[in-house]
Design a protein around this motif. Sequence first.
Motif, mmCIF file in Angstrom:
data_model
loop_
_atom_site.group_PDB
_atom_site.id
_atom_site.type_symbol
_atom_site.label_atom_id
_atom_site.label_comp_id
_atom_site.label_asym_id
_atom_site.label_seq_id
_atom_site.Cartn_x
_atom_site.Cartn_y
_atom_site.Cartn_z
ATOM 1 N N ARG A 179 0.375 6.879 3.561
ATOM 2 C CA ARG A 179 1.272 5.736 3.737
ATOM 3 C C ARG A 179 0.650 4.764 4.718
ATOM 4 N NH1 ARG A 179 5.262 6.396 -0.274
ATOM 5 N NH2 ARG A 179 5.441 8.630 -0.559
ATOM 6 N N PRO A 180 0.984 3.489 4.596
ATOM 7 C CA PRO A 180 0.415 2.513 5.530
ATOM 8 C C PRO A 180 0.934 2.735 6.954
ATOM 9 C CG PRO A 180 2.023 1.467 4.068
ATOM 10 C CD PRO A 180 1.854 2.876 3.600
ATOM 11 N N ASP A 181 0.120 2.350 7.899
ATOM 12 C CA ASP A 181 0.483 2.447 9.311
ATOM 13 C C ASP A 181 1.308 1.217 9.680
ATOM 14 O OD1 ASP A 181 0.664 2.629 12.059
ATOM 15 O OD2 ASP A 181 -1.495 2.416 12.421
ATOM 16 N N PRO A 182 2.590 1.379 10.018
ATOM 17 C CA PRO A 182 3.414 0.214 10.340
ATOM 18 C C PRO A 182 2.869 -0.599 11.507
ATOM 19 C CG PRO A 182 4.687 2.259 10.561
ATOM 20 C CD PRO A 182 3.319 2.628 10.113
ATOM 21 N N ALA A 183 2.221 0.054 12.457
ATOM 22 C CA ALA A 183 1.663 -0.681 13.609
ATOM 23 C C ALA A 183 0.584 -1.653 13.149
ATOM 24 C CB ALA A 183 1.102 0.295 14.640
ATOM 25 N N ALA A 184 -0.161 -1.288 12.102
ATOM 26 C CA ALA A 184 -1.215 -2.179 11.595
ATOM 27 C C ALA A 184 -0.626 -3.348 10.805
ATOM 28 C CB ALA A 184 -2.173 -1.388 10.704
ATOM 29 N N LEU A 185 0.612 -3.219 10.386
ATOM 30 C CA LEU A 185 1.253 -4.274 9.584
ATOM 31 C C LEU A 185 2.127 -5.193 10.430
ATOM 32 C CD1 LEU A 185 2.394 -1.990 6.634
ATOM 33 C CD2 LEU A 185 0.410 -3.522 6.676
ATOM 34 N N LEU A 186 2.367 -4.819 11.667
ATOM 35 C CA LEU A 186 3.285 -5.553 12.534
ATOM 36 C C LEU A 186 2.536 -6.557 13.392
ATOM 37 C CD1 LEU A 186 6.197 -5.839 13.675
ATOM 38 C CD2 LEU A 186 5.549 -4.114 15.365
ATOM 39 N N THR A 187 2.979 -7.785 13.341
ATOM 40 C CA THR A 187 2.466 -8.798 14.267
ATOM 41 C C THR A 187 3.648 -9.320 15.085
ATOM 42 O OG1 THR A 187 2.750 -10.582 12.652
ATOM 43 C CG2 THR A 187 0.577 -9.544 12.766
ATOM 44 N N VAL A 188 3.350 -9.789 16.261
ATOM 45 C CA VAL A 188 4.359 -10.370 17.109
ATOM 46 C C VAL A 188 4.076 -11.870 17.168
ATOM 47 C CG1 VAL A 188 5.326 -10.450 19.445
ATOM 48 C CG2 VAL A 188 4.563 -8.271 18.469
ATOM 49 N N TRP A 189 5.068 -12.652 16.766
ATOM 50 C CA TRP A 189 4.891 -14.096 16.775
ATOM 51 C C TRP A 189 4.934 -14.627 18.178
ATOM 52 C CZ3 TRP A 189 8.472 -18.288 17.637
ATOM 53 C CH2 TRP A 189 7.951 -19.536 17.311
ATOM 54 N N ASN A 190 4.008 -15.479 18.517
ATOM 55 C CA ASN A 190 3.935 -16.088 19.835
ATOM 56 C C ASN A 190 4.137 -17.583 19.654
ATOM 57 O OD1 ASN A 190 3.298 -17.170 22.300
ATOM 58 N ND2 ASN A 190 1.432 -15.946 22.570
ATOM 59 N N PRO A 191 5.239 -18.125 20.135
ATOM 60 C CA PRO A 191 5.504 -19.549 19.942
ATOM 61 C C PRO A 191 4.522 -20.454 20.683
ATOM 62 C CG PRO A 191 7.122 -18.617 21.422
ATOM 63 C CD PRO A 191 6.287 -17.474 20.894
ATOM 64 N N ASP A 192 3.797 -19.896 21.644
ATOM 65 C CA ASP A 192 2.850 -20.696 22.413
ATOM 66 C C ASP A 192 1.458 -20.685 21.827
ATOM 67 O OD1 ASP A 192 4.865 -21.295 24.242
ATOM 68 O OD2 ASP A 192 4.490 -19.446 25.356
#
Length: 193
Positions: A179-192
């Motif tokens: 199964r895919p690694d969720p941590a590798a699929l997760l990005t955190v949007w940075n408004p700056d």
Amino acid sequence: MLTESLLQGLDARRSVPSKQLGEPGPDRATLLRMLASAVRVPDHGKLVPFRFIHLHGDARHALGDALAARTRALDPGAPDAAVEKDRSRFSSAPDIVTVVARLTPDHKVPEQEQLLTAGSVCFALLQAAQAFGFGAQWLTGWMAYDAHVAQRLGLVQDERIVGFIHIGTPRLLAPERERPDPAALLTVWNPDA
């Protein structure tokens, strides 16, 4: 703990190939109970943009015969093996629930959201089938997008087949797959950024 058992149920979900699903399938009461769980999906606008068609017994073979005839009509030179493959597509699992999206065009709820609701029903039905000890597989294939097949199944304008959910008793234990690694699929949007 309830949370852990619910997560274990989600984590244990596996598709069982339809050719590995045999008798018995769910009885009517069990199927209706499974569908009662499957309809508990997000539904913006309470449109209920889905319905079900149950294929059981000889109806599965009749649809297979219709698919074989359609294959010949689309390609008169189709190899016999391809025609027979289409004829047998619905003959393994004892029960197939066709999930149909009922779309309401020009509604404030976009058609895409309505379609996603119907797709969520497919996934929830897989979960419910497994909770009852059955195996299940969500399939589409060319027949899900063919206008003649849709007409044969009684679909009307603005209805689409979202999936054929094959349900039965597994003849094998479905192996786990990577199964895919969720941590590798997760990005955190940075408004700056």
